[in-house]
Motif scaffolding. Structure first.
Motif, PDB file in Angstrom:
ATOM      1  N   TYR A   1       0.829  -1.218   0.000  1.00 10.07           N
ATOM      2  CA  TYR A   1       0.000   0.000   0.000  1.00 10.07           C
ATOM      3  C   TYR A   1       0.857   1.259   0.000  1.00 10.07           C
ATOM      4  CZ  TYR A   1      -3.698  -3.287   1.119  1.00 10.07           C
ATOM      5  OH  TYR A   1      -4.574  -4.341   1.079  1.00 10.07           O
ATOM      6  N   ARG A   2       2.020   1.191   0.660  1.00 12.34           N
ATOM      7  CA  ARG A   2       2.925   2.348   0.633  1.00 12.34           C
ATOM      8  C   ARG A   2       3.541   2.499  -0.757  1.00 12.34           C
ATOM      9  NH1 ARG A   2       0.458   2.095   4.557  1.00 12.34           N
ATOM     10  NH2 ARG A   2      -0.795   3.263   3.075  1.00 12.34           N
ATOM     11  N   GLN A   3       3.724   1.395  -1.464  1.00 16.23           N
ATOM     12  CA  GLN A   3       4.197   1.495  -2.846  1.00 16.23           C
ATOM     13  C   GLN A   3       3.186   2.255  -3.703  1.00 16.23           C
ATOM     14  OE1 GLN A   3       5.236  -2.235  -4.683  1.00 16.23           O
ATOM     15  NE2 GLN A   3       5.426  -1.340  -6.725  1.00 16.23           N
ATOM     16  N   THR A   4       1.909   2.004  -3.448  1.00 18.23           N
ATOM     17  CA  THR A   4       0.864   2.752  -4.167  1.00 18.23           C
ATOM     18  C   THR A   4       0.944   4.233  -3.833  1.00 18.23           C
ATOM     19  OG1 THR A   4      -0.690   0.918  -4.450  1.00 18.23           O
ATOM     20  CG2 THR A   4      -1.632   3.121  -4.270  1.00 18.23           C
ATOM     21  N   ASP A   5       1.125   4.567  -2.555  1.00 17.65           N
ATOM     22  CA  ASP A   5       1.253   5.982  -2.160  1.00 17.65           C
ATOM     23  C   ASP A   5       2.427   6.639  -2.882  1.00 17.65           C
ATOM     24  OD1 ASP A   5      -0.829   5.551  -0.412  1.00 17.65           O
ATOM     25  OD2 ASP A   5       0.459   5.304   1.349  1.00 17.65           O
ATOM     26  N   PHE A   6       3.572   5.966  -2.877  1.00 16.73           N
ATOM     27  CA  PHE A   6       4.771   6.517  -3.506  1.00 16.73           C
ATOM     28  C   PHE A   6       4.563   6.676  -5.010  1.00 16.73           C
ATOM     29  CE2 PHE A   6       9.186   6.071  -5.126  1.00 16.73           C
ATOM     30  CZ  PHE A   6       9.789   7.098  -4.414  1.00 16.73           C
ATOM     31  N   SER A   7       3.944   5.686  -5.627  1.00 18.43           N
ATOM     32  CA  SER A   7       3.713   5.727  -7.073  1.00 18.43           C
ATOM     33  C   SER A   7       2.775   6.856  -7.450  1.00 18.43           C
ATOM     34  CB  SER A   7       3.131   4.383  -7.539  1.00 18.43           C
ATOM     35  OG  SER A   7       3.987   3.313  -7.217  1.00 18.43           O
ATOM     36  N   ILE A   8       1.705   7.014  -6.691  1.00 14.71           N
ATOM     37  CA  ILE A   8       0.764   8.111  -6.960  1.00 14.71           C
ATOM     38  C   ILE A   8       1.475   9.450  -6.798  1.00 14.71           C
ATOM     39  CG2 ILE A   8      -1.296   9.301  -6.083  1.00 14.71           C
ATOM     40  CD1 ILE A   8      -2.458   6.535  -5.453  1.00 14.71           C
ATOM     41  N   GLY A   9       2.347   9.550  -5.787  1.00 11.23           N
ATOM     42  CA  GLY A   9       3.107  10.781  -5.597  1.00 11.23           C
ATOM     43  C   GLY A   9       3.975  11.094  -6.808  1.00 11.23           C
ATOM     44  N   ILE A  10       4.653  10.092  -7.355  1.00 13.28           N
ATOM     45  CA  ILE A  10       5.497  10.305  -8.535  1.00 13.28           C
ATOM     46  C   ILE A  10       4.651  10.810  -9.705  1.00 13.28           C
ATOM     47  CG2 ILE A  10       6.752   9.064 -10.361  1.00 13.28           C
ATOM     48  CD1 ILE A  10       8.184   7.512  -8.221  1.00 13.28           C
ATOM     49  N   ILE A  11       3.507  10.178  -9.915  1.00 13.38           N
ATOM     50  CA  ILE A  11       2.637  10.576 -11.034  1.00 13.38           C
ATOM     51  C   ILE A  11       2.151  12.009 -10.844  1.00 13.38           C
ATOM     52  CG2 ILE A  11       0.418  10.103 -12.157  1.00 13.38           C
ATOM     53  CD1 ILE A  11       0.973   7.093 -11.395  1.00 13.38           C
ATOM     54  N   GLU A  12       1.760  12.339  -9.621  1.00  9.56           N
ATOM     55  CA  GLU A  12       1.286  13.700  -9.359  1.00  9.56           C
ATOM     56  C   GLU A  12       2.428  14.716  -9.477  1.00  9.56           C
ATOM     57  OE1 GLU A  12      -1.976  14.514  -9.037  1.00  9.56           O
ATOM     58  OE2 GLU A  12      -2.163  12.392  -9.569  1.00  9.56           O
ATOM     59  N   GLY A  13       3.639  14.319  -9.095  1.00 10.06           N
ATOM     60  CA  GLY A  13       4.782  15.213  -9.248  1.00 10.06           C
ATOM     61  C   GLY A  13       5.098  15.472 -10.709  1.00 10.06           C
ATOM     62  N   PHE A  14       5.045  14.420 -11.521  1.00  9.35           N
ATOM     63  CA  PHE A  14       5.265  14.581 -12.959  1.00  9.35           C
ATOM     64  C   PHE A  14       4.154  15.425 -13.579  1.00  9.35           C
ATOM     65  CE2 PHE A  14       5.117  12.519 -17.332  1.00  9.35           C
ATOM     66  CZ  PHE A  14       6.170  13.275 -17.828  1.00  9.35           C
ATOM     67  N   LYS A  15       2.943  15.240 -13.080  1.00  4.89           N
ATOM     68  CA  LYS A  15       1.815  16.033 -13.586  1.00  4.89           C
ATOM     69  C   LYS A  15       2.043  17.519 -13.305  1.00  4.89           C
ATOM     70  CE  LYS A  15      -2.365  14.400 -13.120  1.00  4.89           C
ATOM     71  NZ  LYS A  15      -3.697  14.004 -12.551  1.00  4.89           N
ATOM     72  N   THR A  16       2.660  17.836 -12.169  1.00  9.10           N
ATOM     73  CA  THR A  16       2.970  19.232 -11.854  1.00  9.10           C
ATOM     74  C   THR A  16       3.885  19.838 -12.912  1.00  9.10           C
ATOM     75  OG1 THR A  16       2.748  18.825  -9.480  1.00  9.10           O
ATOM     76  CG2 THR A  16       4.017  20.765 -10.136  1.00  9.10           C
ATOM     77  N   THR A  17       4.892  19.067 -13.344  1.00  9.78           N
ATOM     78  CA  THR A  17       5.791  19.530 -14.403  1.00  9.78           C
ATOM     79  C   THR A  17       5.021  19.819 -15.682  1.00  9.78           C
ATOM     80  OG1 THR A  17       7.624  18.257 -13.463  1.00  9.78           O
ATOM     81  CG2 THR A  17       7.843  18.955 -15.761  1.00  9.78           C
ATOM     82  N   LEU A  18       4.112  18.925 -16.051  1.00 13.36           N
ATOM     83  CA  LEU A  18       3.341  19.100 -17.281  1.00 13.36           C
ATOM     84  C   LEU A  18       2.378  20.274 -17.168  1.00 13.36           C
ATOM     85  CD1 LEU A  18       2.557  15.356 -18.120  1.00 13.36           C
ATOM     86  CD2 LEU A  18       4.379  16.790 -19.034  1.00 13.36           C
ATOM     87  N   GLN A  19       1.786  20.463 -15.990  1.00 11.59           N
ATOM     88  CA  GLN A  19       0.884  21.603 -15.793  1.00 11.59           C
ATOM     89  C   GLN A  19       1.633  22.921 -15.904  1.00 11.59           C
ATOM     90  OE1 GLN A  19      -0.668  20.396 -11.976  1.00 11.59           O
ATOM     91  NE2 GLN A  19      -2.574  19.621 -12.854  1.00 11.59           N
ATOM     92  N   GLN A  20       2.855  22.951 -15.371  1.00 11.99           N
ATOM     93  CA  GLN A  20       3.668  24.169 -15.483  1.00 11.99           C
ATOM     94  C   GLN A  20       3.999  24.460 -16.944  1.00 11.99           C
ATOM     95  OE1 GLN A  20       6.967  23.163 -12.965  1.00 11.99           O
ATOM     96  NE2 GLN A  20       5.935  23.842 -11.084  1.00 11.99           N
ATOM     97  N   ALA A  21       4.308  23.404 -17.713  1.00 14.99           N
ATOM     98  CA  ALA A  21       4.597  23.593 -19.132  1.00 14.99           C
ATOM     99  C   ALA A  21       3.369  24.103 -19.871  1.00 14.99           C
ATOM    100  CB  ALA A  21       5.065  22.273 -19.752  1.00 14.99           C
ATOM    101  N   ARG A  22       2.208  23.572 -19.546  1.00 15.28           N
ATOM    102  CA  ARG A  22       0.971  23.998 -20.194  1.00 15.28           C
ATOM    103  C   ARG A  22       0.646  25.446 -19.858  1.00 15.28           C
ATOM    104  NH1 ARG A  22      -4.232  20.626 -18.671  1.00 15.28           N
ATOM    105  NH2 ARG A  22      -3.669  19.314 -20.449  1.00 15.28           N
TER     106      ARG A  22
END
Length: 391
Positions: free
Chosen positions: A291-312
C-alpha cells in the motif's frame, strides 16, 4: 499410516516436469476459453434479432500460413493462427477474433451467403461489433506497427522538432533537460491544438496499455488520467480475458491518432519503469507494504503532472502562443462513443495513505525526465529514461 498416502523422501526422484506438449496444450486451452468469453461479450453489441440468429461457433487454433484467422461456415468454426496467438498480445488476438466473428454474423445473422468475403453485409457486421475490417491476411496489428516504428515524413517539421527536443532532454544538466522536455510537451500540444482547431481529418486507433488483470492498483488509474489529460488520447477501462488466470478482467485501452497513441504508450512505459526503479531505491532498508508502494507511485505521477501543468500554463501565457489550457477533440470523443456505446462509471474504496510517503514520491516525480518519445525512423524502440537518486 494408511496405504493410500505416500510421502516423498529426499531419495525419491523429483516429479517429472511437464513436457512441451502438455504446456502447449494448457496454453492453447486457456486461449480458447478466452476466445469463447470474448465472443460472448461481443454478442451483446448486436441487436436482439441478430443475437438470436447467431449461435456460438467452435473455436480452434491451427497453423495458418499467411493468414491471421478464418471463419468456416461449413464447420461453423472460427480458427486463429497459432503463430499470431503465440506472438500476439491479447488486444491483437481480440481484434482478429472480432473480424472473424463479423464474417460469422454476416453469414448466419445477415444471411449474406453469396456475398464476397468483405462485402457490404460484412462491413455492416464490423460496424455493429466495432471490428476492424482489415484485420486479416497480411495485416499487421497496431502494436506491431508501433514497435516497428512509424516512418515519419521529413516535411512534418513539428515532429522532427519534438524529436530533437526529446534528445536534448538527455542532458546531464537538470535545468536544461527539464526545459527541453517542457518545450517538447508544448510542441506536442500546439501541434494537436492546431489540427483539432481546424477540424483536420484524422484516423483514430485503439491499443491496450499493459496486460488485462483481475485487479489494478490505484496508481494505474492516476496514470491513465495523466495520459488522458496531457497526451491527447482517451482512455477506457474495458473487459478482457486474463490469460494467466483464465478469467475475465479489465485493461486500459487508449484511443487517439497513431502518433498520439505512440507517444502515450511510450510515456506509460517510461513512467512505469521510473516508478519501479525509484521505489526499489526508496524502500531499501525500510519495512514498507504494498500500500505504501501505491502511495509513492501516486506521488510520482502527481509530481510529474505538476511539471506538465507548469509547461501547459507557461505555453498558454507566453506572448503570441494562443495555446488554450485545454481543448476537446470532439471527433475522438465520437470515435470512442461509437466504439463503446454502453459505458458505466466504476468506483472503489480508497484506503488510508501515508502522507509522508506520498510527499516523498511527489518530490521524486518532479525530477523525472523522459526523453526520445518520438524518432523519425525507429518509433519508440529507443526508450531513454533518466532516473537519478539524490542522497
Amino acid at each position: 499410516m494408511t496405504a493410500d498416502l505416500k510421502q516423498l523422501s529426499i531419495w525419491d526422484d523429483p516429479p517429472a516436469a511437464p513436457d512441451a506438449g502438455a504446456l502447449r496444450s494448457s496454453f492453447e486451452h486457456r486461449v480458447l476459453r478466452g476466445l469463447v468469453a470474448e465472443w460472448e461479450n461481443a454478442l451483446w453489441l448486436l441487436p436482439d434479432s441478430l443475437q438470436r440468429a447467431v449461435r456460438k461457433p467452435f473455436f480452434a487454433i491451427r497453423n495458418l500460413p499467411g493468414r491471421l484467422g478464418c471463419w468456416s461456415p461449413e464447420k461453423r468454426e472460427i480458427t486463429l493462427s497459432r503463430e499470431m496467438v503465440d506472438s500476439g498480445r491479447w488486444d491483437d488476438i481480440k481484434e482478429v477474433l472480432l473480424h472473424e466473428m463479423a464474417h460469422q454474423v454476416a453469414h448466419e445473422g445477415l444471411r449474406a451467403t453469396s456475398e464476397k468475403d468483405h462485402g457490404e453485409h460484412f462491413r455492416q457486421a464490423c460496424r455493429l461489433l466495432r471490428a476492424n475490417p482489415s484485420a486479416s491476411g497480411t495485416y499487421l496489428p497496431l502494436h506491431t506497427r508501433l514497435q516497428q516504428g512509424e516512418s515519419l515524413d521529413n516535411r512534418d517539421r513539428i515532429v522532427v522538432k519534438i524529436h530533437k527536443l526529446m534528445a536534448l532532454a538527455e542532458s546531464s544538466n537538470p535545468n536544461e533537460a527539464h526545459a527541453a522536455m517542457r518545450k517538447a510537451h508544448e510542441l506536442i500540444s500546439r501541434h494537436n491544438v492546431e489540427l483539432i482547431g481546424r477540424g483536420a481529418d484524422q484516423d483514430y486507433h485503439s491499443v491496450f496499455l499493459g496486460a488485462p488483470r483481475r485487479r489494478h492498483f490505484r496508481e494505474t488509474y492516476h496514470l491513465a488520467d495523466l495520459l488522458q489529460e496531457f497526451y491527447f488520447v482517451q482512455g477506457m477501462w474495458i473487459q478482457a480475458w486474463v490469460l494467466e488466470k483464465a478469467c475475465m478482467g479489465r485493461v486500459l485501452e487508449i484511443s487517439g491518432t497513431l502518433k498520439n497513441v505512440q507517444i502515450a504508450e511510450y510515456i506509460h512505459a517510461a513512467v512505469c519503469r521510473y516508478i519501479e526503479n525509484a521505489w526499489a531505491d526508496y524502500r531499501r532498508g525500510k519495512a514498507l507494504t504494498r500500500y505504501r508502494q501505491t502511495d509513492f507511485s501516486i506521488g510520482i505521477i502527481e509530481g510529474f503532472k505538476t511539471t506538465l501543468q507548469q509547461a501547459r500554463t507557461a505555453a498558454a501565457g507566453s506572448r503570441g502562443a494562443q495555446l488554450p489550457v485545454r481543448i476537446e477533440d470532439h471527433a475522438l470523443a465520437r470515435y470512442v462513443d461509437q466504439r463503446y456505446p454502453h459505458v458505466r462509471a466504476i468506483s472503489g474504496r480508497v484506503r488510508r495513505h501515508d502522507p509522508r510517503v506520498l510527499a516523498d514520491g511527489t518530490e521524486q516525480g518532479k525530477k523525472m525526465i523522459i526523453a526520445k518519445g518520438i524518432t523519425r525512423s525507429d518509433g519508440f524502440k529507443e526508450r531513454v529514461l533518466e532516473y537519478k537518486h539524490e542522497s
